[in-house]
Design an enzyme around this catalytic site. Structure first.
Site, short mmCIF file in Angstrom:
data_model
loop_
_atom_site.label_atom_id
_atom_site.label_comp_id
_atom_site.label_asym_id
_atom_site.label_seq_id
_atom_site.Cartn_x
_atom_site.Cartn_y
_atom_site.Cartn_z
CD GLU A 1 -7.21 1.16 -2.79
OE1 GLU A 1 -7.25 0.41 -1.80
OE2 GLU A 1 -6.68 2.28 -2.80
CB CYS B 1 -4.78 3.29 -5.38
SG CYS B 1 -4.02 1.66 -5.17
CB CYS C 1 -0.91 0.02 1.23
SG CYS C 1 -1.88 1.53 1.35
N GLY C 2 0.99 1.88 -1.15
CA GLY C 2 1.91 3.01 -1.29
C GLY C 2 1.55 4.17 -0.39
CG ASN D 1 -0.94 -4.18 -4.58
OD1 ASN D 1 -0.10 -3.83 -5.40
ND2 ASN D 1 -1.69 -3.32 -3.94
N1 LIG Z 1 -4.34 2.13 -1.41
C1 LIG Z 1 -3.20 1.33 -1.57
C2 LIG Z 1 -3.36 -0.06 -2.12
C3 LIG Z 1 -4.13 -0.92 -1.18
C4 LIG Z 1 -4.14 -2.40 -1.36
C5 LIG Z 1 -5.18 -2.90 -2.30
N2 LIG Z 1 -6.52 -2.57 -1.99
C6 LIG Z 1 -5.00 -4.43 -2.45
O1 LIG Z 1 -5.74 -5.22 -1.83
O2 LIG Z 1 -4.10 -4.80 -3.18
C7 LIG Z 1 -2.04 2.07 -2.17
O3 LIG Z 1 -1.93 3.26 -1.91
O4 LIG Z 1 -1.20 1.46 -2.82
#
Ligand SMILES: N[C@@H](CCC[C@H](N)C(=O)O)C(=O)O
Length: 307
Positions: free
Chosen positions: A223, A232, A78-79, A171
């Site tokens: 997401e 994201c 999660c960046g 992810n």
């Molecule tokens: N908001 C995040 C990414 C979050 C993870 C995503 N929902 C998943 O399950 O892969 C970001 O800022 O990268």
């Protein structure tokens, strides 16, 4: 009573991506999916992702971070949340430890992330190298070329969206390039259909990307496990990688999300670096009543490093 009752948390955001930071270092409590869902459902601690700090697992790292989505599932990366964790570990009067300088190495299920402060509230995260092979993303069947995979939605001869790039940034992401403003699409309806498409065995984050020019992308994201969000970070990285692989952009771009801009650079060392802001909204403590519906056996303990 849940071991999370009365625990202090920070409510933060990274470009409007709603983040809760919870520090469980120094103990062996682990958040259970029911507890994460209960925390996300409370307006005071609503989150898109909750970043939970545990004691370091790999020597030389500063913390092991577990990342929970709104639906209680866990993510490898999660960046935006990683920048918030960096701020909390460096500046929060309770979470910060004196020995920590302006750099941190954090570990998640997806690997190690180096974070560097660039100004009071801005951080650069080295998100590592993108994973581009079909079984690393992962996809359910072999695709020799993941720059455009066979996937479409809408009528077969006139699809609404088709041929996304597939990228893992720790992810899974699918990036659909569109030639109109991403707001013109009903992502709230399309997103859940694509997130759980059988081609994505671990589900996927779904992005609509409009390339404005070779150094500017406009992006909206559905997401995995959280729905529509204002930003994201990993999706912004995935969009730049997917666009650059198709020669639509160079290897650096500003990615404009509903919450604002992230600066993304895909270096010659193959690492993707993301720079953006953090914001502290408030701090709070979890009311014991929050967990009344969560099963007591859910509030268990486990080693922080166990994936
Ligand atoms: N908001 C995040 C990414 C979050 C993870 C995503 N929902 C998943 O399950 O892969 C970001 O800022 O990268």
């Amino acid at each position: 009573m849940s071991p999370l009752a009365h625990r202090r948390f920070l409510k933060m955001n990274g470009l409007g991506n709603e983040i809760v930071v919870l520090d469980l270092r120094g103990g062996d409590v682990r958040v259970q999916p029911d507890e994460a869902r209960a925390i996300a459902a409370d307006p005071a601690s609503r989150f898109d992702q909750m970043m939970v700090l545990h004691d370091p697992v790999t020597p030389g790292t500063d913390a092991y971070v577990r990342i929970y989505n709104t639906d209680g599932s866990e993510a490898g990366a999660c960046g935006n949340g990683t920048r918030c964790v960096a701020w909390a570990m460096l500046d929060d009067p309770v979470m910060a430890r004196p020995a920590e300088a302006d750099r941190l190495t954090l570990e998640t299920r997806a690997g190690l992330l180096d974070v560097t402060r660039v100004s009071h509230l801005d951080f650069t995260v080295d998100m590592g190298a993108p994973r581009l092979a079909w079984d690393e993303i992962p996809l359910a069947e072999p695709f020799p070329d993941t720059r455009r995979i066979e996937l479409q939605i809408g009528p077969i001869d006139d699809p609404v969206l088709h041929s996304p790039g597939a990228v893992s940034m720790g992810n899974p992401h699918a990036v659909f390039f569109v030639d109109r403003d991403p707001d013109a699409y009903d992502l709230a309806r399309i997103g859940p259909l694509l997130e759980s498409h059988p081609i994505f065995p671990d589900r996927a984050n779904i992005s609509l990307a409009q390339v404005i020019d070779r150094s500017h992308i406009r992006l909206r994201v559905w997401e995995r496990g959280a729905g529509l969000t204002r930003a994201c970070g990993t999706a912004a990285c995935a969009a730049l990688v997917a666009a650059s692989r198709l020669r639509l952009t160079g290897r650096e771009a500003t990615v404009t999300l509903p919450g604002g801009d992230l600066r993304i650079a895909w270096g010659a060392d193959d690492h993707v670096r993301m720079t953006g802001p953090t914001e502290l909204e408030h701090e709070g403590t979890f009311a014991p009543s929050l967990f009344a519906a969560a099963p007591v056996e859910g509030a268990t303990t486990a080693p922080a490093g166990a994936a």
